[in-house]
Design an enzyme around this catalytic site. Structure first.
Site, short mmCIF file in Angstrom:
data_model
loop_
_atom_site.label_atom_id
_atom_site.label_comp_id
_atom_site.label_asym_id
_atom_site.label_seq_id
_atom_site.Cartn_x
_atom_site.Cartn_y
_atom_site.Cartn_z
N CYS A 234 -3.31 -28.19 48.45
CA CYS A 234 -4.32 -27.96 47.68
C CYS A 234 -5.59 -29.01 47.88
CB CYS A 234 -3.97 -28.50 45.97
SG CYS A 234 -3.27 -30.26 46.14
N HIS A 280 -2.62 -32.44 41.91
CA HIS A 280 -3.16 -31.26 42.31
C HIS A 280 -4.66 -31.45 42.10
CE1 HIS A 280 -2.57 -27.19 43.24
NE2 HIS A 280 -3.09 -26.68 42.26
N HIS A 292 -7.11 -22.29 44.36
CA HIS A 292 -6.17 -23.29 44.74
C HIS A 292 -5.03 -22.97 45.64
CE1 HIS A 292 -3.09 -23.02 41.29
NE2 HIS A 292 -3.61 -21.83 41.40
#
Length: 329
Positions: A234, A280, A292
């Site tokens: 990510c 994240h 993402h």
């Protein structure tokens, strides 16, 4: 002080001077990041040396800090070591970026022998080509080991980011301070300078470019610590999109003082801003959608999702844990 260039298409950067560690789930990898071909790093401790923390390195590993401030350990065989003079000469050359996965060939034709198979984000030197008129559509490039070859012009982009912080990073100095010192400006001038140089001072053009760079990775598999078309995580996705647009942000999935990103209210989020969740990060595309790289088993890679409950791409679990939006502006 010594330096090095990454001399493999993708070089693993480990968070510890060993490749695995024990965890509650079993033996796991210590990978933290990846260095891409032709990118550079500062060598803090040579193979077999003792680090500032008193760790004796294996004869096979070096302690490094990348030009964007990531600290880790790399197998020495995957580095091309050099001194400051040689590295400054390299950085002052005409550098180009692989805008996609590409082969470096011995000849300016598809039948050439492959010298290297590079990933998006690799850095090469563009070399003068006396026979350029006969090599239409091809660029002559130099590899870190001194060999030369050819790649297609369409595979190349300008290198928009500066790697000069590699000379000035040291304990007690933030990354922005290190880069500003190397570039001869104030930390607050770094982002405006990048905007002016590459996007005519247009914030909108920069935001659109960020989104387009990130979309190039759609469908790429999720890889913990990854930062290439072979696999990307990510923060690798978001930091790579920013890097390729000329701005170096913190590589991991959190806001850290000393890098150019600050918190803004969610209602002010615009295309290209970063969305932060626990461990994240995603890149906001506008109109509720974001891109993402997710490790979720049902997708396992770079995908689009939405903050809007009415959108079929809505992910409730992420929306509920969204805690910050980061912006350069």
């Amino acid at each position: 002080m010594k330096f090095a260039m990454f001399a493999r298409p993708v070089v693993t950067i480990y968070d510890l001077p060993e490749t695995t560690r024990e965890s509650d789930a079993g033996v796991v990898s210590t990978i933290g990041d990846e260095g891409l071909y032709g990118q550079v790093c500062q060598v803090r401790t040579e193979p077999g040396g003792v680090t500032a923390d008193g760790i004796t390195l294996p004869e096979t590993m070096a302690e490094v800090v990348t030009f964007y401030g990531y600290h880790g350990y790399v197998f020495a065989s995957e580095l091309y070591f050099c001194g400051e003079k040689e590295l400054r000469g390299y950085l002052s050359a005409e550098l180009v970026l692989a805008g996609r996965a590409t082969d470096v060939l011995t000849l300016p034709k598809v039948q050439g022998v492959r010298l290297a198979e590079l990933e998006r984000g690799a850095v090469l030197r563009r070399l003068p080509d006396p026979e350029a008129e006969d090599h239409t559509g091809w660029a002559k490039v130099g590899l870190v080991d001194g060999r030369s070859g050819y790649v297609r012009d369409v595979a190349l982009e300008p290198v928009r980011f500066s790697m000069t912080a590699v000379f000035t990073q040291e304990a007690g100095r933030t990354f922005d301070e290190a880069l500003a010192k190397a570039e001869g400006c104030k930390p607050e001038e770094l982002v405006p300078r990048a905007m002016d140089r590459w996007f005519g001072g247009s914030e909108e053009a920069f935001r659109n470019a960020l989104a387009e760079q990130a979309k190039k990775y759609l469908g790429t598999e999720y890889r913990w610590g990854g930062k290439s078309g072979r696999g990307i995580d990510c923060s690798g996705l978001v930091s790579s999109a920013y890097m390729q647009c000329g701005v170096l942000i913190y590589r991991d999935a959190k806001l850290v003082e000393g890098w150019p990103m600050h918190k803004i209210p969610l209602e002010q989020a615009k295309r290209g801003d970063a969305l932060y969740f626990p461990v994240h990060i995603a890149l906001y595309l506008g109109e509720g959608r974001y891109i993402h790289s997710t490790g979720a088993a049902r997708s396992g890679g770079v995908v689009l999702n939405s903050l809007d409950p009415a959108d079929p791409l809505y992910r409730e679990d992420l929306v509920k844990s969204l805690y910050a939006v980061g912006s350069l502006f």
